[in-house]
Motif scaffolding. Structure first.
Motif, PDB file in Angstrom:
ATOM      1  N   PRO A 144      51.330  56.641  57.176  1.00  0.00           N
ATOM      2  CA  PRO A 144      51.310  55.275  57.719  1.00  0.00           C
ATOM      3  C   PRO A 144      50.263  55.114  58.810  1.00  0.00           C
ATOM      4  O   PRO A 144      50.034  56.021  59.619  1.00  0.00           O
ATOM      5  N   SER A 145      49.635  53.956  58.826  1.00  0.00           N
ATOM      6  CA  SER A 145      48.520  53.733  59.741  1.00  0.00           C
ATOM      7  C   SER A 145      48.934  53.791  61.208  1.00  0.00           C
ATOM      8  O   SER A 145      48.137  54.163  62.068  1.00  0.00           O
ATOM      9  N   VAL A 146      50.197  53.434  61.516  1.00  0.00           N
ATOM     10  CA  VAL A 146      50.630  53.456  62.911  1.00  0.00           C
ATOM     11  C   VAL A 146      50.623  54.870  63.469  1.00  0.00           C
ATOM     12  O   VAL A 146      50.421  55.067  64.685  1.00  0.00           O
ATOM     13  N   ILE A 147      50.806  55.871  62.613  1.00  0.00           N
ATOM     14  CA  ILE A 147      50.749  57.271  63.066  1.00  0.00           C
ATOM     15  C   ILE A 147      49.337  57.597  63.549  1.00  0.00           C
ATOM     16  O   ILE A 147      49.156  58.281  64.569  1.00  0.00           O
ATOM     17  N   TYR A 148      48.334  57.112  62.825  1.00  0.00           N
ATOM     18  CA  TYR A 148      46.952  57.308  63.271  1.00  0.00           C
ATOM     19  C   TYR A 148      46.716  56.581  64.592  1.00  0.00           C
ATOM     20  O   TYR A 148      45.923  57.036  65.433  1.00  0.00           O
ATOM     21  N   GLY A 149      47.376  55.434  64.779  1.00  0.00           N
ATOM     22  CA  GLY A 149      47.247  54.722  66.037  1.00  0.00           C
ATOM     23  C   GLY A 149      47.783  55.538  67.207  1.00  0.00           C
ATOM     24  O   GLY A 149      47.167  55.592  68.282  1.00  0.00           O
TER      25      GLY A 149
END
Length: 287
Positions: free
Chosen positions: A117-122
């Motif tokens: 999920p992109s929020v993990i990269y955030g």
């Protein structure tokens, strides 16, 4: 009679096709309804002032100038960071890397990273670039975070495109006395360019519409100026749309619909240009 034989294989195949067609039709119908609703609401707001005005607390005076400029700058730095590293990593893993357990472990993890999920990269970008590196909530922090987000997709697509090149082309190049790098540069990469470009299209399109990682790394909802360098604060069009949808006034809902139309057009133009270049390359190589 066994229940398994009550429905013939041909009937099962036909039923599955009908079910798949119904599911596809339902999804397309839902998408069409949403696009029509957005178009009806937002098309009335799209004019020159909408592109040139700064954000405002008055919906009729608010525009996307700073958000559009921030998105273009963010996408530019993301691409120049992610593409060289991603493509070169794919080339190394496929053409130069050893086939051992470590390489297999790396391949599995890269494939898994493409689905994180992109929020993990955030969250990762917040710790690495905003806090540890000290870049703050700048364009560079956002670009590095999005580069991490799209890099696995670029690596995987590059590897798959290179893997699809027939070994006979490599052997013919080696037979003519070419070195490994000459073979990769003059034979393998031109033959796999279309597949690599497809991965770039998919990854770039994903980066354009991302909102969650940018919110985490500190992209601002209101920026009254155009960023002039990679260390400036910024906002992005998806962030601006998200901010408008959280406002109670109906005018901001109309602005959000107009912003969605612009974002979709931007994505379609980018993808269309890349697909055109890819098809042109295929025709050129076919000749």
């Amino acid at each position: 009679m066994n229940r398994k034989h009550l429905i013939s294989p041909k009937s099962q195949d036909k039923l599955f096709k009908i079910f798949a067609a119904l599911c596809t039709g339902l999804v397309l119908l839902t998408l069409l309804v949403l696009l029509i609703d957005i178009g009806i609401k937002g098309i009335q707001r799209i004019n020159w002032s909408f592109f040139t005005n700064l954000p405002s607390r008055h919906p009729e005076e608010s525009g996307i100038y700073t958000a559009l400029a921030g998105m273009v700058g963010l996408l530019f730095f993301t691409v120049i960071i992610a593409l060289p590293i991603g493509i070169l990593s794919g080339i190394y893993l496929q053409e130069y890397g050893k086939r051992n357990k470590l390489a297999k472990f790396i391949e599995i993890n890269i494939s898994n990273l493409a689905g994180v999920p992109s929020v993990i990269y955030g969250i990762l970008g917040l710790q690495l670039f905003v806090r540890t590196a000290g870049f703050g909530n700048s364009i560079l922090s956002g670009a590095l975070t999005l580069a991490l987000l799209i890099m696995p997709v670029i690596i995987v697509s590059t590897r798959e495109a290179i893997k699809a090149v027939p070994d006979s082309l490599r052997e013919a190049s080696f037979g003519l006395g070419a070195t490994k790098w000459q073979t990769v540069r003059r034979v393998v990469l031109p033959a796999s360019f279309g597949g690599i470009l497809t991965g770039i299209i998919l990854s770039t399109s994903r980066a354009i519409g991302e909102t969650a990682p940018l919110i985490v790394v500190g992209a601002l909802a209101y920026v009254p100026f155009v960023p002039e360098g990679p260390m400036d604060q910024y906002t992005s069009l998806p962030i601006q749309i998200f901010n408008w949808t959280s406002r109670p006034q109906q005018g901001f809902v109309v602005n959000a619909a107009a912003g969605i139309i612009v974002l979709l057009l931007f994505t379609f133009i980018l993808n269309g240009t890349a697909i055109y270049l890819r098809n042109r390359w295929y025709k050129k190589t076919a000749i």
